[in-house]
Design a protein around this motif. Structure first.
Motif: not given
Length: 242
Positions: A98-106, A112-114, A116-125
């Motif tokens: 799970e990745i959590q965002l907010s409308p006013s995210i820096d 950083v969140k992006l 993390h998501a790329i690493e998870f997807l490359c690990e077939e998750m």
């Protein structure tokens, strides 16, 4: 004092009997080409494996009689290792991060969140993206959908959304699945882990200048105080003040 449970190394599921280590008197034999050779005495089956210059490998010890295969034991172990790797890939695909965002995210936090998501997807998750609205942010849901759409666009070389982002309660939910290996971009962290990433060039030092005394930011101006840099809600606040 005896152990209550056998050690993992002696687990019967991980131990394969070969040739003379097979204990059954009769075995059902499968030929090197996959054909059924019938039920044979153990001695006859071992002699048959020697004639074909292969091993007699017990592949189904719990069957009656046990099933054995005429195959080179090294080749058999290689095939089993490939099957184990394939099964592990399917296990990773069933995991959800799970990745959590907010409308006013820096922007930095968004990057950083992006990553993390790329690493998870490359690990077939799979990746579940959730964006939460707080307080008055619910009045401007379009800002939240803009952040989610930007996230989908940036992660497109590595994964695709299972469905359009949906507003559920006080948040937006999106599920991402990894692309197939032949269509997925290379993991950018792979080069860094292997030490082959290009060295970063250090920027040239600029000459020092005398800076004017900093003025205190006006109250409520979060974009200048560092609270929410580039936040769309800061524009709404400035308009409300004027």
């Amino acid at each position: 004092m005896s152990r209550p449970f056998p050690p993992r190394s002696s687990s019967p599921s991980s131990y394969v009997r070969v040739n003379g280590k097979i204990r059954a008197r009769e075995v059902r034999v499968i030929g090197p080409d996959g054909s059924q050779l019938g039920v044979l005495a153990l001695a006859d089956a071992i002699n048959l494996s020697r004639q074909h210059a292969v091993d007699l490998v017990e592949i189904a010890p719990n069957a009656t009689p046990p099933v054995c295969r005429l195959v080179d034991y090294g080749k058999y172990r290689y095939e089993q290792s490939k099957k184990d790797k394939e099964s592990k890939k399917h296990q990773h695909a069933n995991k959800v991060k799970e990745i959590q965002l907010s409308p006013s995210i820096d922007p930095h936090d968004f990057g950083v969140k992006l990553n993390h998501a790329i690493e998870f997807l490359c690990e077939e998750m799979k990746v579940k993206v959730t964006l939460r609205f707080r307080g008055r942010e619910m009045a401007h849901k379009e800002f939240g959908f803009q952040q989610v759409q930007k996230f989908i666009k940036d992660v497109a070389p590595y994964g695709h959304p299972d469905a359009d982002p949906k507003l559920i309660g006080k948040g937006i939910v999106l599920m991402l699945s990894p692309l197939p290996r032949n269509k997925r971009a290379k993991n950018p962290r792979a080069d860094e882990d292997n030490g082959s990433a290009p060295p970063r060039q250090q920027p040239e030092a600029a000459p020092a200048k005398k800076s004017a005394p900093a003025q205190a930011p006006a109250s409520g101006d979060r974009s200048q105080s560092g609270g929410f840099a580039n936040s769309p809600f800061s524009e709404l606040e400035n308009k409300a003040q004027h």
